[in-house]
Design an enzyme around this catalytic site. Structure first.
Site, PDB file in Angstrom:
ATOM      1  N   VAL A  41      40.584  48.685  40.225  1.00 39.96           N
ATOM      2  CA  VAL A  41      39.286  48.746  39.806  1.00 39.96           C
ATOM      3  C   VAL A  41      38.887  50.009  39.575  1.00 39.96           C
ATOM      4  O   VAL A  41      38.515  50.979  40.345  1.00 39.96           O
ATOM      5  CB  VAL A  41      38.423  47.945  40.282  1.00 39.96           C
ATOM      6  N   GLY A  47      43.694  42.392  44.583  1.00 34.85           N
ATOM      7  CA  GLY A  47      44.922  41.936  44.790  1.00 34.85           C
ATOM      8  C   GLY A  47      46.054  42.393  43.870  1.00 34.85           C
ATOM      9  O   GLY A  47      47.744  42.520  44.591  1.00 34.85           O
ATOM     10  N   LEU A  89      36.779  52.103  42.351  1.00 38.79           N
ATOM     11  CA  LEU A  89      35.603  51.813  42.991  1.00 38.79           C
ATOM     12  C   LEU A  89      36.553  51.319  43.575  1.00 38.79           C
ATOM     13  O   LEU A  89      35.905  50.431  44.812  1.00 38.79           O
ATOM     14  CB  LEU A  89      35.396  50.400  41.949  1.00 38.79           C
ATOM     15  N   GLY A  90      38.198  50.898  43.685  1.00 36.60           N
ATOM     16  CA  GLY A  90      38.511  49.968  44.755  1.00 36.60           C
ATOM     17  C   GLY A  90      39.582  49.684  44.111  1.00 36.60           C
ATOM     18  O   GLY A  90      40.148  49.655  43.533  1.00 36.60           O
ATOM     19  N   GLN A  91      40.333  48.804  44.995  1.00 32.75           N
ATOM     20  CA  GLN A  91      42.126  48.094  45.813  1.00 32.75           C
ATOM     21  C   GLN A  91      41.449  46.725  45.274  1.00 32.75           C
ATOM     22  O   GLN A  91      41.089  45.765  46.142  1.00 32.75           O
ATOM     23  CB  GLN A  91      42.439  49.099  46.429  1.00 32.75           C
ATOM     24  N   ASP A 112      38.739  32.846  47.552  1.00 32.97           N
ATOM     25  CA  ASP A 112      38.899  34.272  48.633  1.00 32.97           C
ATOM     26  C   ASP A 112      37.094  34.862  48.396  1.00 32.97           C
ATOM     27  O   ASP A 112      36.716  35.620  48.348  1.00 32.97           O
ATOM     28  CB  ASP A 112      39.576  34.596  47.558  1.00 32.97           C
TER      29      ASP A 112
END
Length: 675
Positions: free
Chosen positions: A363, A359, A355-357, A474
């Site tokens: 994921v 930190g 799904l994504g990167q 964040d």
């Protein structure tokens, strides 16, 4: 008591290792095979390190590059990848051609666990018995030889025969001559007799193999294997070593008295299913032991992290007891998932499900056996800040429950990596829609209003209504996830911090994302909930304009950042010109101006003037109520070639109270990208 616990922990780990060694030794004696865990032949770590303010970005790129390599290695036995921009990391991994796909995955998994020990060095390589893995801050994939090339000679296998040295040298010449011409794989293997009979039995044989990495061309391969063979002949054979490795940047050459490149059942003259069964048992034992040791190490790190937090109250004895209670409760709670369950749910962390990167990891979407969809955040505990990141997110998120916060379902600390399990949100994150010319049409006025209000309610809960005061640190579009109805949920609490009851602020290292960070936090490092309010104000202005704040310097025809452009139009009374064109026919001018107004109030330069989040919720929900006039926000402009990224650059800030801008040169901040 604490010393007894440490001795018990060390004894438990030692017992696991000794038991595992006993099992492996027994199998080796019975079958003549090597252990299931690949042997590390050599590890070479570089001397250079990344600058302290860039190390976190380097670690993120490192994890991502190794993950990309894994996807290719599992398919073809070879993978090369790069990740990052200003903090770029290049990586290459390859298995020797004689490994089976299963053995290749086991070998790469072992190298992937061990190589991070080179961090914080910006380069490192590891040679295992069957595979190779390397990373560096520059692109090395076409390099055949370099100064770190070496040789390794076995002290366990020796042969007292000058004929053996001659036979081994000749065989190495043969395989190194053949390898560059082997199309696609650059691999050659062969065996020969030493021609000198022992007192009894057949002549000893020598086995050899040479292989280059697929990133080289044939001529580079030829130079590489020739160099490696010469080195191993010069260093190992004069010492009577029965096994030797030539370890170069672009290839490996090996000889041995053992038939290392043959399948185990062939080398042992059969063995059948019983041998395979024993090997499977050994592999299972290895991974069980790694899991136990991984959990033990994780718990030890978690204890230390919790101890540091509790020490602020100067209660050392109570600290250790409470820490142990938390660990025990965590292990027995419903939050604990089995690693194997999550691995299967994500189809072995298939790239298709990514799904994504984040930190500190990636994921993935997963589906549990009961049909529940989940999002699995994959963390590698060998990164130096793993304990703080993992424990912080579990501890904080498990204590807060709100409709506008992503729900933590559980976690796993087994094996070489740790996992966080969240509810799955099908519409991913706000930035995927807001900054895409086609997708943003799905965000009509009603949905954007709900996102703005829901995010405010979630932050108000964190700051005021939860049992502990939490600052997210964040807040940005990529950390606002959207469910099936586009309702917002705040995600990624890895940088979050909580306040003790008697604290007015936290002094902490700088972390966050350029364009969303409050000026007082950038300059002084003092963190309060006002930093979240500033980030929220920037987010609100992005939502209503459809423009990305930290890209606006480069994309604006007038050369202004989004904040300075909005302030200019506010003073001119022309804010409606900045309204996202997709919203022009969907809202009244009064509704749009109120949202602009609230965003500017939250993004004021002075933290004392920013309204608390509960007040922001009240403002957004009220009708016809006059709002206070905002003061000028700080203008943060990233100058130079890096204007389009959130990596290091020259930064200037200008506000009402500071007419002369000052610069923070080469200020680099953790740019954490959520899913």
């Amino acid at each position: 008591m604490h010393r007894r616990r440490r001795r018990s922990f060390a004894a438990a780990v030692a017992l696991v290792v000794l038991l595992l060694a006993a099992v492996v030794t027994a199998v080796t004696a019975d079958t003549g095979a090597t252990t299931a865990t690949p042997v590390i032949v050599a590890t070479v770590c570089g001397n250079a390190t990344a600058a302290a303010d860039r190390q976190e970005g380097f670690d993120v790129s490192f994890v991502n590059a190794l993950e990309l390599i894994y996807q290719n290695v599992t398919r073809s036995g070879y993978g090369a990848a790069s990740s990052g921009d200003g903090d770029a990391v290049y990586g290459l991994g390859q298995c020797m051609a004689y490994l089976s796909p299963t053995d290749c995955q086991l070998c790469y998994a072992q190298s992937r666990v061990k190589l991070p020990h080179c961090l914080p060095s910006t380069s490192g390589r590891i040679y295992l018995d069957g595979c190779f893995l390397r990373y560096d801050s520059h692109n090395f994939t076409a390099v055949a030889t370099d100064a770190a090339d070496t040789a390794a000679c076995s002290s366990n296998l020796t042969v007292n025969s000058p004929n053996f040295a001659a036979a081994a040298s000749a065989l190495l010449r043969n395989v190194t001559a053949a390898a560059p011409g082997a199309t696609g794989y650059y691999y050659a293997a062969a065996s020969a007799s030493a021609a000198l009979r022992r007192a009894r039995g057949s002549p000893p044989r020598v086995y050899a193999a040479a292989q280059c990495w697929r990133s080289l061309n044939a001529s580079a391969c030829a130079a590489c294997v020739a160099s490696a063979a010469e080195r191993v002949v010069r260093r190992c054979l004069p010492r009577g070593a029965g096994e030797g490795y030539g370890l170069n940047a672009g290839c490996v050459v090996r000889y041995s008295t053992l038939p290392f490149y043959l399948p185990a059942n062939v080398a042992a003259g059969g063995g059948g299913s019983s041998t395979r069964h024993i090997i499977i048992v050994v592999i299972a034992s290895v991974f069980s032991a790694l899991a136990v040791i991984g959990i033990a190490l994780a718990w030890a790190k978690l204890r230390n992290t919790w101890a540091k937090l509790r020490n602020r109250r100067n209660d050392h004895h109570e600290d250790m007891d409470e820490s142990s209670e938390i660990i025990r409760a965590f292990a027995a709670s419903h939050l604990s998932f089995k690693y194997e369950e999550l691995r299967k749910a994500t189809d072995d962390f298939n790239q298709i499900n990514k799904l994504g990167q984040g930190g500190y990891g990636s994921v993935y979407k997963g589906v549990l056996l009961d049909g529940r969809e989940i999002a699995v955040k994959r963390l590698f505990f060998n990164t130096r800040q793993w304990a703080d990141q993992f424990f912080n997110e579990v501890r904080l998120v498990s204590q807060v429950q709100h409709k506008n916060l992503v729900k933590l379902l559980g976690c796993s600390v087994e094996g070489p990596e740790s996992l966080l399990v969240y509810e799955y949100l099908c519409n991913t994150s706000l930035d995927h829609y807001l900054f895409d010319a086609f997708k943003k049409t799905a965000l009509d006025w009603e949905r954007r209003s709900e996102i703005i209000l829901g995010t405010a309610e979630g932050l108000s809960y964190l700051h005021n209504a939860s049992e502990i005061r939490i600052i997210h640190r964040d807040i940005k579009a990529s950390n606002i996830l959207l469910d099936e109805r586009f309702r917002p949920k705040i995600a990624d609490f890895g940088l979050a911090r909580n306040f003790m009851e008697d604290q007015s602020h936290l002094s902490t290292g700088l972390a966050g994302t350029f364009g969303y960070m409050a000026p007082e936090y950038i300059v002084h490092g003092q963190l309060t909930e006002k930093a979240d309010i500033y980030s929220y104000g920037v987010l609100v202005l992005e939502i209503i304009t459809g423009r990305k704040n930290h890209n606006s310097v480069a994309s604006s025809a007038e050369g202004h950042s989004l904040m300075s452009l909005i302030w200019k139009h506010y003073n001119a009374g022309t804010l409606m010109e900045l309204l996202d064109p997709n919203l022009r026919e969907q809202c009244t001018e009064e509704e749009a101006l109120k949202v602009f107004h609230v965003g500017l109030l939250c993004a004021q330069a002075s933290p004392n003037l920013r309204p608390p989040m509960w007040k922001v919720v009240e403002m957004l929900g009220s009708r016809g109520k006059e709002l206070p006039r905002p003061t000028q926000p700080p203008f943060i402009n990233i100058k130079g070639s890096n204007a389009k990224s959130n990596s290091s650059g020259s930064l200037s800030l200008l506000s009402n109270s500071d007419k002369s801008p000052f610069s923070l040169n080469q200020l680099s901040v953790s740019g954490v990208q959520a899913r």
